[in-house]
Design an enzyme around this catalytic site. Structure first.
Site, short mmCIF file in Angstrom:
data_model
loop_
_atom_site.label_atom_id
_atom_site.label_comp_id
_atom_site.label_asym_id
_atom_site.label_seq_id
_atom_site.Cartn_x
_atom_site.Cartn_y
_atom_site.Cartn_z
N SER A 61 0.77 -1.22 -0.04
CA SER A 61 0.16 0.04 0.12
C SER A 61 0.88 1.33 -0.11
O SER A 61 1.90 1.37 0.48
CB SER A 61 -0.87 -0.09 1.14
N1 SAH Z 1 -0.67 -4.82 4.04
C1 SAH Z 1 0.10 -5.30 2.82
C2 SAH Z 1 -0.34 -5.09 1.68
C3 SAH Z 1 -1.79 -5.75 1.38
S1 SAH Z 1 -2.15 -6.12 -0.36
C4 SAH Z 1 1.47 -4.35 3.03
O1 SAH Z 1 1.94 -3.86 3.79
O2 SAH Z 1 2.18 -4.75 2.11
C5 SAH Z 1 -3.52 -7.07 0.05
C6 SAH Z 1 -3.32 -8.35 0.64
O3 SAH Z 1 -4.35 -9.30 1.05
C7 SAH Z 1 -2.63 -9.45 -0.28
O4 SAH Z 1 -1.44 -9.89 -0.12
C8 SAH Z 1 -3.58 -10.62 -0.61
O5 SAH Z 1 -3.04 -11.87 -0.94
C9 SAH Z 1 -4.28 -10.74 0.56
N2 SAH Z 1 -5.76 -11.18 0.69
C10 SAH Z 1 -6.56 -11.07 -0.10
N3 SAH Z 1 -7.92 -11.90 0.31
C11 SAH Z 1 -7.44 -12.30 1.58
C12 SAH Z 1 -8.09 -13.12 2.30
N4 SAH Z 1 -9.36 -13.62 2.18
N5 SAH Z 1 -7.40 -13.82 3.51
C13 SAH Z 1 -5.87 -13.40 3.75
N6 SAH Z 1 -5.48 -12.40 2.82
C14 SAH Z 1 -6.07 -12.03 1.94
#
Ligand code: SAH
Length: 213
Positions: A61
């Site tokens: 992000s």
């Molecule tokens: N917080 C992260 C960015 C997140 S991007 C950082 O600091 O880099 C969003 C993430 O959510 C992705 O890695 C994706 O794989 C995850 N995601 C999406 N749906 C999900 C679910 N149901 N359970 C766990 N992770 C999930």
């Protein structure tokens, strides 16, 4: 050429100008080198205020959004925090400097493995990275003082609301994945749940189930 100190000062200045003013949040973000969470040729953009691609088609992000979410979460030193959406591990690293313990879940095992390595390399030892579907939270570790979701759902997942302590705060983006979403702050008091809309954001979707990679 600007040096690292100058770059970091500009990074913190940019955060403040976007509304990240809480000293504890800024302090935690100053401690974490975002460059260590960004791959290869994107590393030189690590201190720009933009999301960047990571493995498995996901994104780390934008720093100002990490800051605004962290600030809204108002983490206290004794808190147990759940993050859904580990991604690169950057948000978890920021939270690790504010909370007692952080649990972070991702549906991609590759991201879980990479994040674990990065966090250990940063000498961060109060974060547990879990592989699984974060829509169900972590019933074994619940309830949580704070919950942060870094992928967008159409509605706050019920199991996560159920795992939020009284007095707890949850911050998450809600809305359709291909449209502008709203960052929402949910608080739980004795009378139940309260919802506040914070700002428009854009996140990758929260996807049910675990991924194959
Ligand atoms: N917080 C992260 C960015 C997140 S991007 C950082 O600091 O880099 C969003 C993430 O959510 C992705 O890695 C994706 O794989 C995850 N995601 C999406 N749906 C999900 C679910 N149901 N359970 C766990 N992770 C999930």
């Amino acid at each position: 050429m600007i040096d690292d100190a100058e770059r970091k000062m500009q990074f913190l200045f940019a955060l403040r100008s976007k509304g990240v003013t809480d000293p504890r949040t800024l302090g935690a973000m100053e401690k974490v080198d975002r460059g260590a969470f960004v791959r290869g040729h994107f590393a030189d953009r690590a201190y720009d205020d933009m999301p960047l691609p990571i493995s498995c088609g996901q994104t780390i992000s934008q720093p100002s959004v990490v800051g605004l979410m962290t600030q809204a979460l108002n983490v206290q030193p004794r808190d147990k925090v759940l993050e859904v959406g580990t991604g690169s591990g950057y948000q978890a690293a920021v939270l690790s400097h504010l909370a007692r313990r952080v649990y972070t879940v991702d549906r991609h095992r590759t991201l879980v493995r990479e994040a674990e390595k990065r966090l250990a390399a940063q000498d961060i030892h109060n974060v547990t990275v879990v592989s699984g579907d974060g829509c169900f939270g972590l019933p074994d570790q619940a309830p949580f003082d704070r919950i942060i979701v870094t992928a967008a759902a159409e509605d706050p997942p019920g199991p996560l609301l159920a795992q939020l302590k009284t007095g707890g705060i949850m911050v998450l983006p809600v809305g359709q994945s291909d449209a502008v979403q709203s960052l929402i702050k949910v608080t739980r008091d004795e009378d139940g749940l309260n919802y506040h809309e914070l700002l428009p954001v854009r996140f990758v979707p929260l996807v049910e189930g675990t991924a194959t990679d």
